[in-house]
Write an enzyme that holds these catalytic residues in place. Structure first.
Site, PDB file in Angstrom:
ATOM      1  N   SER A 245       0.831  -1.202   0.000  1.00 27.10           N
ATOM      2  CA  SER A 245       0.000   0.000   0.000  1.00 27.10           C
ATOM      3  C   SER A 245       0.873   1.263   0.000  1.00 27.10           C
ATOM      4  O   SER A 245       1.628   1.481  -0.940  1.00 27.10           O
ATOM      5  CB  SER A 245      -0.956  -0.047   1.197  1.00 27.10           C
ATOM      6  OG  SER A 245      -1.883   1.010   1.154  1.00 27.10           O
TER       7      SER A 245
ATOM      8  N   ASP B 148      -9.239  -2.396  -6.569  1.00 27.28           N
ATOM      9  CA  ASP B 148      -8.738  -1.767  -5.350  1.00 27.28           C
ATOM     10  C   ASP B 148      -9.515  -0.488  -5.053  1.00 27.28           C
ATOM     11  O   ASP B 148      -9.586   0.421  -5.880  1.00 27.28           O
ATOM     12  CB  ASP B 148      -7.252  -1.455  -5.516  1.00 27.28           C
ATOM     13  CG  ASP B 148      -6.534  -1.237  -4.193  1.00 27.28           C
ATOM     14  OD1 ASP B 148      -7.162  -0.698  -3.259  1.00 27.28           O
ATOM     15  OD2 ASP B 148      -5.353  -1.600  -4.102  1.00 27.28           O
TER      16      ASP B 148
ATOM     17  N   HIS C 233      -7.384  -5.056  -1.207  1.00 25.96           N
ATOM     18  CA  HIS C 233      -6.169  -4.319  -0.877  1.00 25.96           C
ATOM     19  C   HIS C 233      -5.253  -5.083   0.081  1.00 25.96           C
ATOM     20  O   HIS C 233      -4.066  -4.772   0.180  1.00 25.96           O
ATOM     21  CB  HIS C 233      -6.560  -2.967  -0.266  1.00 25.96           C
ATOM     22  CG  HIS C 233      -5.440  -1.986  -0.194  1.00 25.96           C
ATOM     23  ND1 HIS C 233      -4.862  -1.415  -1.315  1.00 25.96           N
ATOM     24  CD2 HIS C 233      -4.776  -1.462   0.873  1.00 25.96           C
ATOM     25  CE1 HIS C 233      -3.895  -0.591  -0.945  1.00 25.96           C
ATOM     26  NE2 HIS C 233      -3.830  -0.601   0.370  1.00 25.96           N
TER      27      HIS C 233
END
Length: 434
Positions: free
Chosen positions: A149, A382, A410
């Protein structure tokens, strides 16, 4: 700057070494006297403690994320320990790396002074911290990076600032738009939040009326969370942040499922406690405080509460709209009034939102010439990091290859086999640089 081994110990399946280093608060002025502690944790297979293993540094999601606390050789950590010595950093300002606490920040004085302090906790400083660790603790050996991320954002900053230190890079759900502003990001992700809400209602159709009933009760007023905060409809809507994760629909469903006891119109203590825990930011206030600033660069101008501006343009996200829509990974200014853990950070957050003249986090020319092999998992659906921006970035970074998948949300690194697949893809193209 000093480095101290504070302790070494073995938990089942993992040998752990903890270190604390002292680093400058401001890497551009390392001699101005302001320093912070940086906490580094190293993991290795206990049977290979003495082996000369390649290094893998994990770049944590966030912003404001501390390194994982290992409980054993599980998940991606277990996969990594089969071939690497793994390095975990508590990002500056989190965990044991001089965590930013409300009292200490307030003691700095004005909102501008607080914002200036927090401006040293972005990706550029985190990368400089990592480079210091690589050079001083590990003798300057190249290491591979794994960025989850926001860790992917850090990866791009790393490859912009110090590519000579990186042997290979792996990114999971985190190829940032290289020139995208915060507003650009939210305009792209907002429709995906709408789509996730539709999928939630499809999976749990009975929740539509239940969520409306909860919202109506909150709109009537005077519903207090266990810590004393007034629970508003806006705060209730932020449960949708979980929709970007694999079990996110279930997390929200099981919270609202126990909102009322049979025959009662009052919200239960169980519901209120779970909402407070899910929306309170007590353990990670920096996530909220720094959130929009991770998109700020010289060409973007002030972030100016971009998520709130985008939300206000869409009446479907109104508190009186039905069906009520949950929001996503957005931080709104009212949170710094309504959430107790964030209230002391309000002056700094407002000053950061108004701040202009940020430094660039990415060097587009350096990235275009990048020679570090990069393998990235791009999650097609996502909700947090727009796949279109990610693919555009992959096309503009040299030696980068993207694997696009809709198998995962995610959190595919944690819940799926994403890392082994990226390792296999890297091996197939010749592996890391020596």
């Amino acid at each position: 700057m000093s480095s101290t081994v504070t302790r070494a110990y073995t938990i089942p399946g993992v040998h752990v070494t903890d270190r604390t280093l002292t680093v400058p608060l401001d890497w551009s002025r390392p001699d101005d006297g302001r320093t912070i502690s940086l906490f580094v944790r190293e993991l290795v297979d206990p049977t290979r403690r003495g082996d000369d293993l390649p290094l893998l540094v994990f770049l944590q999601g966030g912003p404001g994320g501390k390194g994982p606390r290992p409980t054993g050789p599980d998940g991606w950590v277990g996969d990594a320990l089969k071939r690497f010595r793994v390095v975990l950093l508590d990002q500056r300002g989190t965990g044991r790396s001089t965590a930013v606490r409300a009292a200490a920040l307030t003691a700095l004085g004005s909102a501008e002074a607080q914002a200036e302090h927090l401006s040293h906790f972005r990706a550029d400083a985190i990368v400089d911290d990592a480079e210091h660790v690589r050079r001083t603790v590990y003798g300057g050996r190249r290491w591979s990076t794994l960025g989850q991320s926001y860790g992917g954002f850090l990866t791009l900053t790393y490859l912009s600032r110090a590519p000579e230190g990186v042997a290979a890079s792996y990114v999971t759900g985190g190829l940032a738009g290289l020139t995208a502003s915060a507003e650009d990001v939210y305009r792209r992700t907002q429709p995906r939040v709408v789509a996730k809400n539709a999928l939630y209602r499809e999976r749990y159709p009975d929740d539509v009326d239940l969520v409306a009933r909860i919202a109506d009760r909150l709109a009537a007023g005077d519903v207090r969370l266990p810590g004393g905060d007034l629970l508003t409809v806006e705060r209730f809507q932020t449960l949708g942040m979980a929709f970007g994760m694999g079990p996110g629909f279930e997390r929200a469903h099981w919270i609202v499922d126990e909102a009322f006891d049979d025959g009662s119109d009052e919200l239960t203590d169980t519901f209120l406690a779970e909402v407070e825990a899910a929306t309170g930011f007590a353990t990670n206030p920096m996530y909220a405080v720094l959130h929009e600033s991770i998109y700020a660069q010289s060409g973007t101008g002030a972030t100016a509460w971009a998520a709130q501006r985008v939300r206000e343009e869409d009446p479907a996200f109104g508190t009186d709209a039905r069906p009520l829509l949950f929001t996503g990974e957005m931080i709104y200014p009212w949170m710094f009034e309504q959430v107790a853990a964030l209230r002391p950070f309000r002056p700094a957050a407002e000053a950061l939102a108004a701040r202009d003249g940020w430094d660039d986090l990415y060097d587009l020319d350096v990235l275009a010439r990048n020679e570090v092999p990069l393998e990235a998992a791009v999650y097609h659906d996502d909700m947090f990091v727009d796949a279109g921006l990610s693919l555009d970035t992959a096309a503009h970074v040299g030696n980068a290859r993207a694997w696009v998948t809709n198998e995962f949300e995610h959190d595919g690194l944690r819940l799926g086999d994403v890392f082994p697949k990226l390792l296999a893809r890297m091996d197939a193209r010749g592996g890391a640089r020596s």
